[in-house]
Design a protein around this motif. Structure first.
Motif, PDB file in Angstrom:
ATOM      1  N   GLN A   1       0.800  -1.267  -0.028  1.00  0.00           N
ATOM      2  CA  GLN A   1      -0.046   0.069  -0.033  1.00  0.00           C
ATOM      3  C   GLN A   1       0.905   1.237   0.157  1.00  0.00           C
ATOM      4  OE1 GLN A   1      -3.213  -0.081  -0.651  1.00  0.00           O
ATOM      5  NE2 GLN A   1      -2.741  -2.451  -0.746  1.00  0.00           N
ATOM      6  N   ARG A   2       1.959   1.144   0.433  1.00  0.00           N
ATOM      7  CA  ARG A   2       3.163   2.201   0.612  1.00  0.00           C
ATOM      8  C   ARG A   2       4.110   2.487  -0.647  1.00  0.00           C
ATOM      9  NH1 ARG A   2       1.891   0.664   5.735  1.00  0.00           N
ATOM     10  NH2 ARG A   2       3.872  -0.539   6.084  1.00  0.00           N
TER      11      ARG A   2
ATOM     12  N   SER B   1      -0.135  -1.516  -5.099  1.00  0.00           N
ATOM     13  CA  SER B   1      -1.574  -1.324  -4.761  1.00  0.00           C
ATOM     14  C   SER B   1      -2.294  -0.926  -5.933  1.00  0.00           C
ATOM     15  CB  SER B   1      -1.556   0.016  -4.000  1.00  0.00           C
ATOM     16  OG  SER B   1      -1.225   1.108  -4.585  1.00  0.00           O
ATOM     17  N   GLU B   2      -3.562  -1.188  -5.496  1.00  0.00           N
ATOM     18  CA  GLU B   2      -4.697  -0.824  -6.814  1.00  0.00           C
ATOM     19  C   GLU B   2      -4.655   0.570  -7.211  1.00  0.00           C
ATOM     20  OE1 GLU B   2      -7.841  -1.386  -9.539  1.00  0.00           O
ATOM     21  OE2 GLU B   2      -6.754  -2.912  -8.196  1.00  0.00           O
ATOM     22  N   GLU B   3      -4.252   1.612  -6.289  1.00  0.00           N
ATOM     23  CA  GLU B   3      -4.019   3.039  -6.752  1.00  0.00           C
ATOM     24  C   GLU B   3      -2.936   3.104  -7.629  1.00  0.00           C
ATOM     25  OE1 GLU B   3      -2.904   7.300  -4.703  1.00  0.00           O
ATOM     26  OE2 GLU B   3      -3.902   5.893  -3.558  1.00  0.00           O
ATOM     27  N   GLN B   4      -1.945   2.679  -7.284  1.00  0.00           N
ATOM     28  CA  GLN B   4      -0.682   2.559  -8.225  1.00  0.00           C
ATOM     29  C   GLN B   4      -1.036   1.949  -9.472  1.00  0.00           C
ATOM     30  OE1 GLN B   4       1.820   0.542  -5.348  1.00  0.00           O
ATOM     31  NE2 GLN B   4       2.730   2.641  -4.675  1.00  0.00           N
TER      32      GLN B   4
ATOM     33  N   GLN C   1      -3.826   1.585 -11.111  1.00  0.00           N
ATOM     34  CA  GLN C   1      -4.938   2.427 -11.833  1.00  0.00           C
ATOM     35  C   GLN C   1      -3.862   3.648 -12.489  1.00  0.00           C
ATOM     36  OE1 GLN C   1      -7.739   1.518 -13.081  1.00  0.00           O
ATOM     37  NE2 GLN C   1      -7.730  -0.254 -11.749  1.00  0.00           N
ATOM     38  N   ARG C   2      -3.094   4.012 -11.509  1.00  0.00           N
ATOM     39  CA  ARG C   2      -2.376   5.213 -12.185  1.00  0.00           C
ATOM     40  C   ARG C   2      -1.455   4.689 -13.501  1.00  0.00           C
ATOM     41  NH1 ARG C   2       1.362   6.590  -8.001  1.00  0.00           N
ATOM     42  NH2 ARG C   2      -0.628   6.594  -6.692  1.00  0.00           N
TER      43      ARG C   2
END
Length: 83
Positions: A21-22, A39-42, A44-45
């Motif tokens: 996550q980090r 992470s999912e956020e990374q 998607q980016r």
């Protein structure tokens, strides 16, 4: 970038998820890189920037084709030509 063996990732999965996550975490197996977990956020980016790059490349190709006189009609005829 943190690095963890596949065995440790399995045995410490909760900690492994927290790390990811980090920052991305490289997973190794038998001393060799087996993959990177992020992470999912990374993800998607990264995925978004790849699509943006593809769209920009396609726009540039279209502009160059138009500047060289390639129209939709000519392209259709070229694609339909089976010779």
């Amino acid at each position: 970038m943190k690095e963890i063996t596949s065995k440790d990732a399995k045995n410490q999965f909760g900690q492994f998820l927290d790390w990811a996550q980090r920052e991305p975490v490289r997973v190794t197996k038998r001393g060799r890189s087996a993959g990177v977990f992020l992470s999912e956020e990374q993800f998607q980016r990264l995925r978004g920037s790849a699509w943006e790059q593809l769209a920009a490349t396609m726009d540039a190709i279209r502009d160059q084709a138009e500047a060289n006189g390639l129209t939709d009609d000519i392209l259709t005829k070229l694609l339909d030509d089976e010779s």
